[in-house]
Design a protein around this motif. Structure first.
Motif, mmCIF file in Angstrom:
data_model
loop_
_atom_site.group_PDB
_atom_site.id
_atom_site.type_symbol
_atom_site.label_atom_id
_atom_site.label_comp_id
_atom_site.label_asym_id
_atom_site.label_seq_id
_atom_site.Cartn_x
_atom_site.Cartn_y
_atom_site.Cartn_z
ATOM 1 N N ILE A 97 0.846 -1.195 0.000
ATOM 2 C CA ILE A 97 0.000 0.000 0.000
ATOM 3 C C ILE A 97 0.881 1.244 0.000
ATOM 4 N N ILE A 98 0.313 2.340 -0.489
ATOM 5 C CA ILE A 98 0.979 3.644 -0.389
ATOM 6 C C ILE A 98 0.336 4.377 0.777
ATOM 7 N N ALA A 99 1.164 4.788 1.731
ATOM 8 C CA ALA A 99 0.653 5.446 2.932
ATOM 9 C C ALA A 99 1.149 6.887 2.993
ATOM 10 N N GLU A 100 0.207 7.800 3.259
ATOM 11 C CA GLU A 100 0.590 9.177 3.570
ATOM 12 C C GLU A 100 0.957 9.200 5.046
ATOM 13 N N ILE A 101 2.171 9.658 5.350
ATOM 14 C CA ILE A 101 2.722 9.516 6.691
ATOM 15 C C ILE A 101 2.740 10.861 7.426
ATOM 16 N N ASN A 102 2.219 10.861 8.653
ATOM 17 C CA ASN A 102 2.372 11.982 9.580
ATOM 18 C C ASN A 102 3.111 11.466 10.801
ATOM 19 N N ILE B 164 3.623 7.333 14.417
ATOM 20 C CA ILE B 164 3.417 7.346 12.964
ATOM 21 C C ILE B 164 1.948 7.083 12.672
ATOM 22 N N ILE B 165 1.316 8.009 11.967
ATOM 23 C CA ILE B 165 -0.057 7.805 11.509
ATOM 24 C C ILE B 165 0.005 7.564 10.004
ATOM 25 N N ALA B 166 -0.492 6.406 9.571
ATOM 26 C CA ALA B 166 -0.381 5.991 8.167
ATOM 27 C C ALA B 166 -1.769 5.939 7.523
ATOM 28 N N HIS B 167 -1.992 6.844 6.570
ATOM 29 C CA HIS B 167 -3.275 6.900 5.864
ATOM 30 C C HIS B 167 -3.127 6.183 4.522
#
Length: 491
Positions: free
Chosen positions: A221-226, A240-243
């Protein structure tokens, strides 16, 4: 005498250190009388030193139920000689203290006094309480967050905690997760899986962080990371929050690819119309004019011979162009059936050289062939001949008079690598980038021979359909080498 001096020195040092200390220091005898108290003790108790030294707690006005527990602890240190430590809350002062009792051992080995060392830790306790409250609130937010959340060690990357959303998204159980590191789920830069989509996400949304993660079942998956840093259980950590934005990005990649293919298709169509309108129609028109001239009775034999040579060249080039157009149309209309068979490389190249020898002779070009005569490939005969014929024709077209052309081959594992090298005009970098696409403009050989670029498009198509690949290296003004591979025949 020396021991007495040493004792006095130690006593002076003790007094000096305690006098300047902000912590309370007191000394008790066996009757719980204050033998010593430092200034900080008087400040905390809101009294004077003379109201402390020489008195017991009872004489200082403390209630019996308050000081009896203190005396019990002091007495135990006298009896056992073992230090005592505890943290307690003074309700009267509403303060928290770290209380330590240390035995002073006399020359005979018995305890002669107990020293009390008390530090005000109220600020620390209140701070810890706030941290605990904050951690409690943070844990609620962490647990209830619908986005996968992971806490990992800042240095080692070991996963310390995950929320239920992460368990659901990645497919690992909680226990499996906390046995992993971030390296176990984050793909390296060398991994090609979804790399194009991830690069698009980074270019499309600058300033944001994106990463490719592998789930337990192997899906990527591709995750947008904060990410932000925090102290987790006394460990420097990252939250790490992975959307998961895979569907959104893959959709964009598909749209971008389709748009590019549509644009290339339109450019190809325009180029084909140009070929038909100019590169094929023009030579046929010229051929008509030359035939009209050829039929004139007043022409001498020399002129008639020159016109005939031009007619032959025009017919041959037009036929080659028409043949390439038909081959290209076959490819576009659907899958072409390849019929691989055992082919002799030497025979294949000799046939191509024979067909094009007259063109080479017009420029006095020397064509050499080098390679093992017993080499065989396993490839479709018609398409393989077309590949070699086009590459050799191009080499002749773009090599000036008295130039050299070499055709060579050598084994490369399961393939044979074939190269056509010339000492021609070469190709600049800009043209190299689009060499195998039908967007290339018309080119001209060293004697005005016209090139459409269609032949090289077909060359690449047929090489790949036979299971090989093609590459080119070129230096403007020095020449070019086209190399392609075809499967080796295995007896």
């Amino acid at each position: 005498m020396e021991n007495q001096n040493s004792s006095r020195d130690k006593e002076s040092l003790f007094r000096l250190l305690t006098e300047i200390s902000d912590d309370m220091v007191m000394q008790f005898d066996r009757d719980f009388v204050h033998l010593y108290a430092n200034p900080a003790s008087a400040r905390y108790l809101g009294t004077e030193l003379e109201d402390i030294i020489g008195k017991t707690h009872g004489q200082m006005g403390y209630r019996k139920e308050d000081y009896e527990p203190w005396h019990a602890r002091i007495e135990k240190v006298f009896e056992t000689g073992v230090p005592h430590k505890e943290v307690y809350h003074n309700i009267v002062l509403n303060k928290w203290f770290d209380w330590n009792l240390f035995p002073e051992i006399g020359e005979n080995g018995s305890v002669i006094s107990v020293i009390s060392y008390t530090r005000d830790i109220t600020d620390l306790i209140l701070s810890q309480q706030k941290v605990q409250e904050s951690e409690s609130k943070y844990r609620i937010l962490f647990t209830e967050n619908p986005m996968p959340s992971i806490i990992s060690d800042k240095i080692s990357g070991k996963i310390l905690e995950v929320n239920p959303a992460a368990v659901k998204e990645y497919g690992y159980s909680h226990d499996e997760f906390v046995s992993l590191t971030m390296r176990d789920i984050v793909l390296s830069e060398d991994d090609d899986e979804l790399s194009e989509a991830c690069l698009l996400a980074k270019s499309d949304q600058p300033g944001k962080s994106f990463s490719r993660h592998r789930k337990r079942n192997g899906d990527v998956i591709i995750a947008e990371i904060n990410t932000h840093e925090l102290l987790y259980r006394e460990i420097d950590a990252r939250h790490i929050i992975a959307h998961n934005i895979t569907a959104e990005i893959v959709s964009k990649v598909t749209i971008t690819r389709l748009a590019g293919e549509l644009q290339e298709s339109n450019q190809t169509k325009d180029r084909l119309f140009s070929i038909l309108a100019h590169d094929l129609r023009g030579p046929i028109g010229n051929l008509e004019q030359m035939l009209n001239l050829f039929s004139m009775e007043e022409l001498d034999e020399e002129t008639r011979s020159m016109i005939m040579d031009d007619i032959k060249v025009t017919v041959k080039s037009s036929f080659t162009l028409l043949d390439n157009l038909l081959n290209w149309a076959r490819i576009q209309s659907g899958p072409i059936s390849m019929r691989p068979e055992k082919l002799s490389l030497k025979s294949l190249f000799e046939n191509a050289r024979t067909l094009l020898e007259s063109q080479a002779d017009q420029k006095s070009l020397k064509i050499t062939v080098s390679g093992e005569e017993s080499a065989f490939i396993y490839s479709d005969a018609n398409s393989s001949e077309m590949v070699l014929r086009n590459l050799l024709s191009n080499a002749i077209k773009f090599t000036p008079e008295l130039g050299l052309i070499n055709i060579s081959w050598r084994d490369e594992g399961d393939f044979v690598k074939i190269s056509v090298t010339d000492t021609g005009v070469g190709i600049d970098r800009e043209r190299l980038e689009n060499l195998f696409r039908l967007t290339t403009n018309t080119t001209w050989g060293t004697k005005g021979e016209k090139g459409t670029g269609l032949g090289l498009v077909l060359v690449k198509e047929f090489v790949e359909k036979n299971g090989g690949n093609i590459e080119v290296s070129s230096t403007p003004g020095k020449g070019s080498t086209f190399s392609f591979t075809l499967p080796k025949f295995k007896s």
